[in-house]
Design an enzyme around this catalytic site. Structure first.
Site, short mmCIF file in Angstrom:
data_model
loop_
_atom_site.label_atom_id
_atom_site.label_comp_id
_atom_site.label_asym_id
_atom_site.label_seq_id
_atom_site.Cartn_x
_atom_site.Cartn_y
_atom_site.Cartn_z
N HIS A 54 -29.32 15.40 -21.82
CA HIS A 54 -30.47 15.84 -21.02
C HIS A 54 -30.71 14.85 -19.91
O HIS A 54 -30.68 13.64 -20.14
CB HIS A 54 -31.73 15.95 -21.89
CG HIS A 54 -31.57 16.92 -23.01
ND1 HIS A 54 -31.61 18.28 -22.82
CD2 HIS A 54 -31.31 16.73 -24.32
CE1 HIS A 54 -31.38 18.89 -23.97
NE2 HIS A 54 -31.19 17.97 -24.91
N TYR A 56 -35.78 15.36 -13.08
CA TYR A 56 -34.38 15.82 -13.00
C TYR A 56 -33.59 15.22 -11.83
O TYR A 56 -32.42 15.55 -11.67
CB TYR A 56 -34.36 17.35 -12.91
CG TYR A 56 -35.09 18.01 -14.07
CD1 TYR A 56 -34.63 17.86 -15.36
CD2 TYR A 56 -36.26 18.76 -13.86
CE1 TYR A 56 -35.31 18.44 -16.44
CE2 TYR A 56 -36.94 19.34 -14.92
CZ TYR A 56 -36.45 19.18 -16.20
OH TYR A 56 -37.11 19.74 -17.27
C1 DQA Z 1 -33.41 19.44 -19.82
C2 DQA Z 1 -34.71 19.24 -20.61
C3 DQA Z 1 -35.26 20.56 -21.09
O1 DQA Z 1 -36.46 20.35 -21.82
C4 DQA Z 1 -35.57 21.45 -19.92
O2 DQA Z 1 -36.06 22.70 -20.37
C5 DQA Z 1 -34.41 21.60 -19.00
C6 DQA Z 1 -33.57 20.45 -18.70
C7 DQA Z 1 -32.93 18.13 -19.21
O3 DQA Z 1 -31.78 18.08 -18.76
O4 DQA Z 1 -33.69 17.16 -19.13
O5 DQA Z 1 -34.22 22.67 -18.41
O6 DQA Z 1 -32.42 19.89 -20.72
#
Ligand code: DQA
Length: 139
Positions: free
Chosen positions: A94, A17
């Site tokens: 994402h 992230y």
């Molecule tokens: C997410 C990916 C999801 O699988 C995860 O649960 C998240 C963040 C992403 O931004 O990569 O909370 O949406």
């Protein structure tokens, strides 16, 4: 619209992230939008019902949506249905590469309602998502 646990950016695994906090991410998004002459309003909640209520109220006050529902992406059919009701062009975003992580992250209950999905590009993915949305809005 940022969903569940996105307010914890900065404390989550940076390998997936990045290191930015949500406030820093939103600052970047506002900057990307300005470059494209778009106006953005950011929203985050950890409550599925608030996320849904926000979608219920959005028609008429926005032209399109960027959506990162976090883990709800993978199972929250209530969000799928609320997005369908909102009936606005939407892009799924994402930060991480959801398709190359655990099997359960490959499922998205919103993808069929979105004009595009951008994943695995970190913060830059939001720029790409805004470009996709802007092109769709321009026709
Ligand atoms: C997410 C990916 C999801 O699988 C995860 O649960 C998240 C963040 C992403 O931004 O990569 O909370 O949406």
């Amino acid at each position: 619209m940022h969903g569940v646990n996105l307010d914890m950016l900065g404390r989550r695994d940076p390998a997936h992230y990045g290191k930015l906090t949500l406030i820093e991410l939103e600052r970047q998004i506002v900057g990307f939008a300005r470059e494209l002459e778009l106006e953005v309003h950011c929203f985050q909640t950890n409550s599925e019902s608030e996320f849904i209520e926000h979608l219920h109220g959005i028609t008429g006050s926005a032209d399109g949506l960027l959506l990162n529902p976090g883990a709800w992406t993978h199972y929250a059919w209530s969000i799928h249905d609320a997005l369908e009701i909102a009936a606005l062009p939407a892009v799924e975003v994402h930060l991480s590469s959801v398709d190359s992580r655990e099997e359960w992250r490959r499922v998205s209950v919103v993808r069929d309602l979105c004009i595009a999905t951008v994943s695995g590009q970190g913060v830059e993915g939001y720029r790409e998502a805004l470009v996709r949305l802007s092109k769709a809005l321009d026709g």
